[in-house]
Scaffold this motif. Structure first.
Motif, PDB file in Angstrom:
ATOM      1  N   VAL A  90       0.845  -1.193   0.000  1.00 49.54           N
ATOM      2  CA  VAL A  90       0.000   0.000   0.000  1.00 49.54           C
ATOM      3  C   VAL A  90       0.879   1.240   0.000  1.00 49.54           C
ATOM      4  O   VAL A  90       1.912   1.286   0.666  1.00 49.54           O
ATOM      5  CB  VAL A  90      -0.949   0.007   1.227  1.00 49.54           C
ATOM      6  N   ILE A  91       0.479   2.235  -0.779  1.00 44.87           N
ATOM      7  CA  ILE A  91       1.147   3.533  -0.753  1.00 44.87           C
ATOM      8  C   ILE A  91       0.447   4.346   0.329  1.00 44.87           C
ATOM      9  O   ILE A  91      -0.667   4.849   0.150  1.00 44.87           O
ATOM     10  CB  ILE A  91       1.072   4.249  -2.113  1.00 44.87           C
ATOM     11  N   HIS A  92       1.087   4.438   1.465  1.00 43.07           N
ATOM     12  CA  HIS A  92       0.517   5.050   2.669  1.00 43.07           C
ATOM     13  C   HIS A  92       0.406   6.568   2.534  1.00 43.07           C
ATOM     14  O   HIS A  92       1.283   7.213   1.968  1.00 43.07           O
ATOM     15  CB  HIS A  92       1.408   4.672   3.854  1.00 43.07           C
ATOM     16  N   CYS A  93      -0.699   7.098   3.052  1.00 45.54           N
ATOM     17  CA  CYS A  93      -0.910   8.552   3.101  1.00 45.54           C
ATOM     18  C   CYS A  93      -0.614   9.171   1.734  1.00 45.54           C
ATOM     19  O   CYS A  93       0.183  10.100   1.602  1.00 45.54           O
ATOM     20  CB  CYS A  93      -0.025   9.169   4.180  1.00 45.54           C
ATOM     21  N   TYR A  94      -1.273   8.682   0.717  1.00 47.97           N
ATOM     22  CA  TYR A  94      -0.962   9.061  -0.660  1.00 47.97           C
ATOM     23  C   TYR A  94      -1.107  10.573  -0.862  1.00 47.97           C
ATOM     24  O   TYR A  94      -2.108  11.175  -0.460  1.00 47.97           O
ATOM     25  CB  TYR A  94      -1.856   8.318  -1.645  1.00 47.97           C
ATOM     26  N   SER A  95      -0.087  11.188  -1.504  1.00 49.90           N
ATOM     27  CA  SER A  95      -0.080  12.653  -1.638  1.00 49.90           C
ATOM     28  C   SER A  95       0.316  13.135  -3.033  1.00 49.90           C
ATOM     29  O   SER A  95       0.482  14.341  -3.232  1.00 49.90           O
ATOM     30  CB  SER A  95       0.887  13.266  -0.616  1.00 49.90           C
ATOM     31  N   TYR A  96       0.462  12.211  -3.988  1.00 50.01           N
ATOM     32  CA  TYR A  96       0.908  12.603  -5.315  1.00 50.01           C
ATOM     33  C   TYR A  96      -0.280  12.725  -6.272  1.00 50.01           C
ATOM     34  O   TYR A  96      -1.419  12.825  -5.849  1.00 50.01           O
ATOM     35  CB  TYR A  96       1.964  11.625  -5.822  1.00 50.01           C
ATOM     36  N   LEU A 156      -5.014  -7.106   1.193  1.00 48.75           N
ATOM     37  CA  LEU A 156      -3.697  -6.499   1.331  1.00 48.75           C
ATOM     38  C   LEU A 156      -2.843  -7.254   2.337  1.00 48.75           C
ATOM     39  O   LEU A 156      -1.667  -7.565   2.069  1.00 48.75           O
ATOM     40  CB  LEU A 156      -3.852  -5.033   1.776  1.00 48.75           C
ATOM     41  N   TYR A 157      -3.415  -7.561   3.504  1.00 44.89           N
ATOM     42  CA  TYR A 157      -2.660  -8.162   4.593  1.00 44.89           C
ATOM     43  C   TYR A 157      -2.821  -9.681   4.697  1.00 44.89           C
ATOM     44  O   TYR A 157      -2.451 -10.270   5.706  1.00 44.89           O
ATOM     45  CB  TYR A 157      -3.062  -7.503   5.911  1.00 44.89           C
ATOM     46  N   HIS A 158      -3.408 -10.291   3.660  1.00 47.86           N
ATOM     47  CA  HIS A 158      -3.556 -11.751   3.630  1.00 47.86           C
ATOM     48  C   HIS A 158      -4.362 -12.273   4.814  1.00 47.86           C
ATOM     49  O   HIS A 158      -4.027 -13.288   5.414  1.00 47.86           O
ATOM     50  CB  HIS A 158      -2.186 -12.436   3.604  1.00 47.86           C
TER      51      HIS A 158
END
Length: 270
Positions: A151-157, A251-253
């Motif tokens: 996961v791309i955490h705290c996505y800001s792009y 995501l976390y299986h």
């Protein structure tokens, strides 16, 4: 129920009421949380919380700003504890160029080493990337890190870059920032990315959503994030909760499989 994929319940901000808060989350509609390490000490704390509370899982890893004194001995510790039954991810790891230290070269070195460890142990990765969009993407592509999942955490792009991550199979972490009036890029990202690739996160005690911005955050505040996503995607809030919970378990299986004590994936018993 709501699944908080990224929290920091070891933080001293929770010292006075941690027990009451974590045991009371279910009554507020929150079923599961992942407490995330930022260095060896906080990774140990995340493991302790996961072992104490049934509804808490742990992620262990070293945040880019904490890699200055990271050692191979620390990597050995991480490798050993990646096998723990309640460790569901390696993280948070990545690049952070907002701060001057440690240098980008040191951050890149340990970012790649920890990706190697994720590949070795079979864990998905929680990525932290701040003001380092290009280098983060380059390293992920060069190391084929999408093969580990994450996961791309705290996505800001940009929404366009988020779509590139989605094509690689990554999830996009969305938290309280989506409720901010000036969060145009994140709102556009939520609209552009399929709900099946979005997971909920708090990063608590930080980034509390409106109307509690500036106050201590906790997982119960994700109701405001759910409402914001539901509004942006013009769908029912219960659907947002249901789909994002399924996403988090993928995501976390944790959906149909469970990680055994030997680090291998085994089927969860019915």
């Amino acid at each position: 129920m709501i699944f908080d994929t990224h929290s920091h319940y070891d933080d001293e901000a929770f010292d006075k009421d941690r027990e009451e808060l974590l045991t009371g989350l279910a009554s507020k509609g929150v079923g599961t949380v992942v407490s995330v390490g930022a260095d060896i000490c906080t990774s140990q704390a995340a493991l302790a919380l996961a072992s104490k509370y049934e509804n808490v899982y742990a992620a262990i890893g070293v945040h880019p700003t904490e890699t200055g004194e990271l050692s191979e001995q620390d990597m050995d510790w991480l490798r050993c504890h990646c096998k723990d039954e309640k460790v569901v991810a390696l993280g948070e790891i990545g690049l952070d160029y907002y701060w001057n230290e440690p240098s980008p070269e040191i951050q890149k070195k340990w970012f790649e080493r920890q990706i190697e460890l994720a590949r070795e142990t079979g864990l998905p990765v929680i990525y932290h990337s701040r003001e380092a969009a290009e280098d983060t993407m380059k390293i992920i592509r060069r190391t084929r890190a999408w093969e580990c999942g994450g996961v791309i955490h705290c996505y800001s792009y940009s929404p366009e870059m988020a779509q590139e991550y989605v094509k690689m199979g990554f999830f996009i972490g969305v938290g309280g920032v989506v409720t901010f009036k000036n969060a145009r890029k994140l709102k556009e990202t939520v609209q552009a990315v399929p709900l099946e690739h979005i997971v909920l996160e708090t990063d608590c005690p930080y980034l509390s959503p409106e109307p509690n911005r500036g106050k201590r955050n906790d997982s119960s505040n994700l109701t405001y994030v759910v409402e914001a996503i539901a509004d942006l995607k013009q769908m029912d809030r219960d659907e947002v909760i249901e789909v994002t919970e399924k996403n988090a378990r993928r995501l976390y299986h944790l959906s149909e499989e469970k990680r055994g004590k030997n680090g291998k994936i085994r089927k969860r018993k019915a």
